[in-house]
Design a protein around this motif. Structure first.
Motif, mmCIF file in Angstrom:
data_model
loop_
_atom_site.group_PDB
_atom_site.id
_atom_site.type_symbol
_atom_site.label_atom_id
_atom_site.label_comp_id
_atom_site.label_asym_id
_atom_site.label_seq_id
_atom_site.Cartn_x
_atom_site.Cartn_y
_atom_site.Cartn_z
ATOM 1 N N GLY A 1 -97.088 11.378 66.699
ATOM 2 C CA GLY A 1 -95.832 10.731 66.347
ATOM 3 C C GLY A 1 -95.142 11.317 65.137
ATOM 4 O O GLY A 1 -94.028 10.889 64.789
ATOM 5 N N PHE A 2 -95.756 12.329 64.494
ATOM 6 C CA PHE A 2 -95.204 12.863 63.246
ATOM 7 C C PHE A 2 -93.891 13.614 63.469
ATOM 8 O O PHE A 2 -92.914 13.393 62.746
ATOM 9 C CB PHE A 2 -96.231 13.782 62.581
ATOM 10 N N LEU A 3 -93.854 14.504 64.451
ATOM 11 C CA LEU A 3 -92.634 15.273 64.698
ATOM 12 C C LEU A 3 -91.490 14.361 65.147
ATOM 13 O O LEU A 3 -90.337 14.559 64.755
ATOM 14 C CB LEU A 3 -92.888 16.364 65.738
ATOM 15 N N LEU A 4 -91.809 13.370 65.950
ATOM 16 C CA LEU A 4 -90.794 12.394 66.344
ATOM 17 C C LEU A 4 -90.277 11.655 65.119
ATOM 18 O O LEU A 4 -89.066 11.427 64.975
ATOM 19 C CB LEU A 4 -91.368 11.395 67.351
ATOM 20 N N GLY A 5 -91.185 11.303 64.220
ATOM 21 C CA GLY A 5 -90.788 10.615 62.998
ATOM 22 C C GLY A 5 -89.865 11.460 62.143
ATOM 23 O O GLY A 5 -88.866 10.958 61.604
ATOM 24 N N ILE A 6 -90.186 12.749 62.001
ATOM 25 C CA ILE A 6 -89.323 13.656 61.241
ATOM 26 C C ILE A 6 -87.935 13.705 61.869
ATOM 27 O O ILE A 6 -86.908 13.631 61.176
ATOM 28 C CB ILE A 6 -89.931 15.074 61.193
ATOM 29 N N LEU A 7 -87.890 13.846 63.192
ATOM 30 C CA LEU A 7 -86.605 13.895 63.889
ATOM 31 C C LEU A 7 -85.772 12.652 63.598
ATOM 32 O O LEU A 7 -84.607 12.749 63.193
ATOM 33 C CB LEU A 7 -86.817 14.014 65.397
ATOM 34 N N LEU A 8 -86.354 11.483 63.804
ATOM 35 C CA LEU A 8 -85.607 10.235 63.639
ATOM 36 C C LEU A 8 -85.167 10.033 62.195
ATOM 37 O O LEU A 8 -84.006 9.695 61.929
ATOM 38 C CB LEU A 8 -86.462 9.051 64.095
ATOM 39 N N ALA A 9 -86.074 10.253 61.261
ATOM 40 C CA ALA A 9 -85.754 10.001 59.858
ATOM 41 C C ALA A 9 -84.696 10.970 59.334
ATOM 42 O O ALA A 9 -83.727 10.556 58.679
ATOM 43 C CB ALA A 9 -87.022 10.097 59.009
ATOM 44 N N VAL A 10 -84.855 12.260 59.633
ATOM 45 C CA VAL A 10 -83.950 13.265 59.061
ATOM 46 C C VAL A 10 -82.611 13.292 59.791
ATOM 47 O O VAL A 10 -81.540 13.310 59.168
ATOM 48 C CB VAL A 10 -84.609 14.661 59.088
ATOM 49 N N LEU A 11 -82.646 13.279 61.125
ATOM 50 C CA LEU A 11 -81.398 13.375 61.881
ATOM 51 C C LEU A 11 -80.492 12.177 61.629
ATOM 52 O O LEU A 11 -79.283 12.329 61.380
ATOM 53 C CB LEU A 11 -81.696 13.522 63.373
ATOM 54 N N PHE A 12 -81.065 10.982 61.660
ATOM 55 C CA PHE A 12 -80.214 9.804 61.495
ATOM 56 C C PHE A 12 -79.837 9.558 60.032
ATOM 57 O O PHE A 12 -78.834 8.899 59.769
ATOM 58 C CB PHE A 12 -80.865 8.582 62.137
ATOM 59 N N THR A 13 -80.603 10.114 59.093
ATOM 60 C CA THR A 13 -80.155 10.095 57.702
ATOM 61 C C THR A 13 -78.933 10.999 57.546
ATOM 62 O O THR A 13 -77.951 10.636 56.872
ATOM 63 C CB THR A 13 -81.272 10.560 56.752
ATOM 64 N N ALA A 14 -78.998 12.177 58.177
ATOM 65 C CA ALA A 14 -77.838 13.072 58.159
ATOM 66 C C ALA A 14 -76.631 12.394 58.795
ATOM 67 O O ALA A 14 -75.505 12.466 58.279
ATOM 68 C CB ALA A 14 -78.165 14.372 58.895
ATOM 69 N N ARG A 15 -76.865 11.727 59.914
ATOM 70 C CA ARG A 15 -75.780 11.024 60.600
ATOM 71 C C ARG A 15 -75.191 9.934 59.701
ATOM 72 O O ARG A 15 -73.962 9.800 59.581
ATOM 73 C CB ARG A 15 -76.310 10.401 61.898
ATOM 74 N N LEU A 16 -76.048 9.166 59.033
ATOM 75 C CA LEU A 16 -75.577 8.088 58.165
ATOM 76 C C LEU A 16 -74.708 8.639 57.032
ATOM 77 O O LEU A 16 -73.658 8.080 56.704
ATOM 78 C CB LEU A 16 -76.779 7.318 57.606
ATOM 79 N N ILE A 17 -75.136 9.752 56.427
ATOM 80 C CA ILE A 17 -74.384 10.336 55.314
ATOM 81 C C ILE A 17 -73.049 10.903 55.791
ATOM 82 O O ILE A 17 -71.999 10.673 55.173
ATOM 83 C CB ILE A 17 -75.220 11.439 54.631
#
Length: 272
Positions: free
Chosen positions: A212-228
């Motif tokens: 689940g680590f790579l999925l976690g990186i994807l969700l955390a980083v991509l949607f943080t970028a989206r939020l900003i």
């Protein structure tokens, strides 16, 4: 820096004089093809039958498209589509009994993400495949599709940013003559960088061993970028004007939290 005037016709040609062929659709398909090729490489080097990927691809295509469409209709334009149920599922607008081909002019990436996850869960249940094995590997290629979707939005002169307030930016002449942030490109290149990060972690580290680590990186980083990036973007629908955080940002927060939890969970799994 300076101002770029942007005014391409989103429509390349009308097939048979009726059905529009657009850059958005072509770029969407190109993103899917490239993502599939990379996923095929991953399956091949891990000694997993490509036939399994082909079956998974069918589930994903349906899940992503259905999720994106339903996400837009439910999250962004529920008032309209609640009164026009058929138009959710058909590429036509029905006015006074007349049908006009419009294509599916409304897709939401958050809905697509949920649709993809649901599709993978259904696939894994049917074919008795470890869920996180699939999720972690599909996570690597997901940003590729997202990037090409945003390139398509740029060609459509849609989902653009707020005025820059200076003599720089992109003028989307289809709408006005104001220099704006090209937020479609901000997102597209952010997603390509995230793909690069995930690919590096997959190839050069033991990250793939952390469930689940790579999925976690994807969700955390991509949607943080989206939020900003959303802070620089014009609101897509009128009701967002009265909101502190717009719909895209609110929908991103649960994905970010889920990603952080998966990263922590993955680390704990490695330490056991």
């Amino acid at each position: 820096m300076g101002v770029i005037e942007w005014n391409p016709d989103p429509e390349i040609i009308k097939l048979f004089g009726v059905f529009p062929l657009k850059y958005y659709g072509l770029l969407f398909i190109l993103g899917i093809i490239i993502a599939y090729k990379v996923a095929k490489h991953i399956y091949t080097i891990e000694g997993v039958s490509v036939e399994k990927l082909e079956k998974l691809s069918g589930y994903l295509l349906i899940g992503i498209l259905a999720g994106m469409r339903l996400g837009h209709c439910l999250f962004y334009d529920f008032d309209y589509y609640s009164q026009h149920i058929l138009e959710i599922f058909l590429p036509f607008q029905i006015t006074n009994g007349e049908w006009h081909f419009t294509g599916f002019a409304g897709l939401a990436s958050h809905g697509g993400s949920l649709g993809a996850i649901l599709a993978i869960l259904l696939y894994c249940k049917k074919y008795k495949t470890p869920v996180f094995w699939v999720l972690d590997r599909i996570a690597i290629v997901t940003p590729i599709v997202g990037a090409f979707i945003r390139f398509g939005n740029f060609m459509n002169s849609e989902i653009y940013g707020k005025p820059t307030g200076g003599n720089y930016g992109v003028v989307f002449l289809l709408d006005d003559t104001i220099p704006r942030h090209p937020t479609q490109l901000y997102e597209a290149f952010s997603y390509l960088l995230i793909f690069g990060l995930l690919w590096y972690l997959y190839k050069k580290t033991d990250a793939v061993q952390k469930q689940g680590f790579l999925l976690g990186i994807l969700l955390a980083v991509l949607f943080t970028a989206r939020l900003i990036i959303e802070f620089f973007k014009e609101n897509q629908v009128a009701f967002e004007d009265s909101m502190t955080l717009n719909m895209g940002q609110l929908l991103s927060i649960p994905f970010i939290l889920a990603g952080v939890l998966l990263i922590i969970f993955g680390k704990k799994m490695l330490s056991k």
